[in-house]
Design a protein around this motif. Structure first.
Motif, PDB file in Angstrom:
ATOM      1  N   ILE A   1       0.651  -1.225   0.056  1.00 16.58           N
ATOM      2  CA  ILE A   1      -0.189  -0.061  -0.010  1.00 16.58           C
ATOM      3  C   ILE A   1       0.876   1.242   0.060  1.00 16.58           C
ATOM      4  O   ILE A   1       1.806   1.377   0.807  1.00 16.58           O
ATOM      5  CB  ILE A   1      -0.777   0.007   1.217  1.00 16.58           C
ATOM      6  N   THR A   2       0.457   2.224  -0.791  1.00 15.46           N
ATOM      7  CA  THR A   2       1.194   3.292  -1.073  1.00 15.46           C
ATOM      8  C   THR A   2       0.136   4.719  -0.806  1.00 15.46           C
ATOM      9  O   THR A   2      -0.905   4.682  -1.395  1.00 15.46           O
ATOM     10  CB  THR A   2       1.982   3.653  -2.369  1.00 15.46           C
ATOM     11  N   ILE A   3       0.617   5.647   0.153  1.00 15.99           N
ATOM     12  CA  ILE A   3      -0.350   6.780   0.397  1.00 15.99           C
ATOM     13  C   ILE A   3       0.655   7.866   0.154  1.00 15.99           C
ATOM     14  O   ILE A   3       1.738   8.169   0.396  1.00 15.99           O
ATOM     15  CB  ILE A   3      -0.824   6.676   1.864  1.00 15.99           C
ATOM     16  N   ASP A   4      -0.016   8.987  -0.125  1.00 16.19           N
ATOM     17  CA  ASP A   4       0.544  10.556  -0.239  1.00 16.19           C
ATOM     18  C   ASP A   4       0.504  10.962   0.973  1.00 16.19           C
ATOM     19  O   ASP A   4      -0.574  11.081   1.620  1.00 16.19           O
ATOM     20  CB  ASP A   4      -0.193  10.996  -1.371  1.00 16.19           C
ATOM     21  N   LEU A   5       1.476  11.474   1.653  1.00 18.59           N
ATOM     22  CA  LEU A   5       1.325  11.888   2.789  1.00 18.59           C
ATOM     23  C   LEU A   5       0.889  13.514   2.873  1.00 18.59           C
ATOM     24  O   LEU A   5       0.144  13.661   4.136  1.00 18.59           O
ATOM     25  CB  LEU A   5       3.057  12.074   3.535  1.00 18.59           C
ATOM     26  N   GLN A   6       0.843  14.284   1.928  1.00 16.28           N
ATOM     27  CA  GLN A   6      -0.109  15.397   2.108  1.00 16.28           C
ATOM     28  C   GLN A   6      -1.605  15.262   1.821  1.00 16.28           C
ATOM     29  O   GLN A   6      -2.095  15.840   2.831  1.00 16.28           O
ATOM     30  CB  GLN A   6       0.676  16.373   1.147  1.00 16.28           C
ATOM     31  N   SER A   7      -1.989  14.838   0.757  1.00 15.74           N
ATOM     32  CA  SER A   7      -3.183  14.463   0.693  1.00 15.74           C
ATOM     33  C   SER A   7      -3.926  13.437   1.456  1.00 15.74           C
ATOM     34  O   SER A   7      -5.327  13.433   1.432  1.00 15.74           O
ATOM     35  CB  SER A   7      -3.619  14.392  -0.964  1.00 15.74           C
ATOM     36  N   ARG A   8      -3.245  12.483   1.737  1.00 17.43           N
ATOM     37  CA  ARG A   8      -3.572  11.225   2.494  1.00 17.43           C
ATOM     38  C   ARG A   8      -4.477  10.305   1.541  1.00 17.43           C
ATOM     39  O   ARG A   8      -5.248   9.374   1.877  1.00 17.43           O
ATOM     40  CB  ARG A   8      -4.481  11.531   3.851  1.00 17.43           C
ATOM     41  N   ASN A   9      -4.412  10.706   0.111  1.00 23.46           N
ATOM     42  CA  ASN A   9      -4.997   9.623  -0.776  1.00 23.46           C
ATOM     43  C   ASN A   9      -3.997   8.605  -0.790  1.00 23.46           C
ATOM     44  O   ASN A   9      -2.836   8.612  -1.136  1.00 23.46           O
ATOM     45  CB  ASN A   9      -5.392  10.560  -1.789  1.00 23.46           C
ATOM     46  N   TYR A  10      -4.765   7.374  -1.076  1.00 26.66           N
ATOM     47  CA  TYR A  10      -3.790   6.272  -1.625  1.00 26.66           C
ATOM     48  C   TYR A  10      -3.521   6.000  -2.990  1.00 26.66           C
ATOM     49  O   TYR A  10      -4.271   6.264  -3.894  1.00 26.66           O
ATOM     50  CB  TYR A  10      -4.808   5.097  -1.298  1.00 26.66           C
ATOM     51  N   LYS A  11      -2.569   5.860  -3.230  1.00 23.93           N
ATOM     52  CA  LYS A  11      -1.796   5.857  -4.677  1.00 23.93           C
ATOM     53  C   LYS A  11      -1.953   4.446  -5.139  1.00 23.93           C
ATOM     54  O   LYS A  11      -2.283   4.484  -6.469  1.00 23.93           O
ATOM     55  CB  LYS A  11      -0.478   6.440  -4.635  1.00 23.93           C
TER      56      LYS A  11
END
Length: 421
Positions: A66-76
């Protein structure tokens, strides 16, 4: 584990029902978009609970990556290795296109038909592409979802730019195939297409795809096909004296170590900075010195096409000064130390091209360029595309000139390119 990372880990476990999993590894990394934006991401590997010991170099079946964008907290991305999931439940009760679109809109914060569109649908699988008001984007992002037979999510990936409206140069699309005919004729090339089964080169006339703006300016497909902002050079490299010292490769670091403090501060990635004029001069000198050492007898035979930053280094892309008619061309990548401006590693596709040495050409050319164009004219395609112009730092509306058919130069037969593979 930092409390801020722990919060994201717990959220991922709850969101994707990973009660039957444990966190095996996690790491922070950062990457640069084509727009020069630095994104910080958290990557997690969740192992199924029943796997307590694992000594292989690859992840076991059922691992949730699982990869998540730290700023938006959206899952990539959310990927279950091998298409096997031990997760509890599923985020979708009814897997249909409308349900998937609604979930994608909520997850990515974009509107279907405005920011993305469907390009492929089959049982348990959906593929979307990035768009601007329904018009495709290049370089374009992709979004994909897959489900297993029980309806559990086994693959989710969303890698797109989603540019702001300020970056889009709005205009009416006015191109027609008749208007771009001069460019189309120039793009019709005689090439040697490899037929592996027969070990032959088939001479064909085909269209080299290109982007054309409303005012007739052209943008080569190769320039915008990557995800890095490139500096276009197009300079032949010469040297008077070869370097006789043996070349020693320096290992290229594939992944840098990123701290949570860097992520919180949103420290710009070194690759996000433009190459200055002073650096350009030093890079060209470094390319010249490197080539004179690697290929001492080939002065004037290489063209420096582009420069761009890559993983803390500067990467130079070169092509031969006298290209052949073969579809696969000689290409050289030089990795330049960003502080010393010295070539420290390289990649040459010559060994790959050498596999064609035994191939023979099929027959004599019996069709002229004009005859081939007349045959292909009715198969040409010109479709609107928003192309990112790194010079203007804008998305510009273009027509993508392409063709899925070719003309056999030995017989004049029109064939679909896919049938030649």
């Amino acid at each position: 584990m930092d409390i801020r990372i722990k919060e994201l880990v717990n959220a991922a476990q709850e969101t994707y029902g990973l009660d039957n999993y444990y966190l095996h590894t996690h790491e922070l990394y950062r990457e640069v978009s084509i727009l020069g934006k630095t994104d910080y991401l958290l990557s997690m590997e969740w192992f199924p609970s029943h796997i307590t010991e694992w000594k292989e170099d690859y992840n076991p079946e059922g691992t949730a990556v699982i990869t998540i964008d730290l700023q938006s907290r959206n899952y990539k991305s959310v990927i279950f290795v091998g298409g096997k999931s031990y997760a509890n439940g599923a985020p979708f009760q009814n897997i249909d296109l409308n349900g998937v679109i609604q979930w994608m809109e909520a997850e990515a914060g974009i509107v279907y038909g405005k920011g993305f569109h469907l390009i492929k649908e089959q049982v348990g699988e959906y593929h979307f592409a990035e768009s601007i008001d329904g018009v495709p984007v290049s370089p374009g992002g992709r979004m994909e979802l897959r489900f297993d037979a029980e309806g559990r999510l086994i693959f989710y990936s969303v890698y797109v730019q989603f540019p702001s409206r300020s970056l889009v140069q709005k205009e009416n699309y006015s191109l027609t195939l008749q208007a771009v005919e001069p460019q189309a004729k120039k793009q019709l090339q005689l090439i040697e297409y490899p037929v592996y089964e027969m070990k032959q080169f088939l001479p064909i006339y085909g269209i080299e795809e290109i982007y054309i703006t409303n005012d007739g300016t052209t943008i080569p497909f190769e320039i915008i096909s990557g995800t890095k902002a490139q500096l276009n050079i197009d300079q032949v490299i010469h040297w008077e004296q070869a370097n006789t010292e043996p070349f020693v490769r320096t290992e290229i670091r594939l992944q840098e170590v990123v701290t949570i403090e860097q992520a919180i501060a949103r420290e710009p990635h070194p690759d996000s900075f433009p190459i200055t004029d002073a650096e350009l001069f030093k890079c060209i000198a470094g390319v010249e010195a490197g080539l004179s050492q690697l290929y001492p007898d080939e002065s004037g035979q290489w063209i420096l096409k582009t420069l761009h930053r890559e993983r803390g280094h500067i990467q130079a892309t070169l092509r031969m000064n006298a290209p052949s008619n073969r579809i696969f061309q000689r290409k050289l990548l030089l990795f330049i130390d960003a502080n010393l401006y010295k070539v420290i590693n390289y990649m040459d596709n010559k060994s790959l091209l050498d596999t064609f040495d035994e191939f023979q050409s099929e027959g004599e050319i019996a069709v002229s360029h004009n005859e081939a164009y007349t045959k292909l004219k009715g198969w040409l395609e010109l479709t609107p595309v928003y192309v990112y112009d790194s010079g203007q730092k804008k998305y510009v509306l273009c027509g993508k000139l392409d063709c899925n058919y070719a003309v056999k130069a030995t017989s004049g037969d029109v064939v679909e390119l896919g049938s030649l593979e």
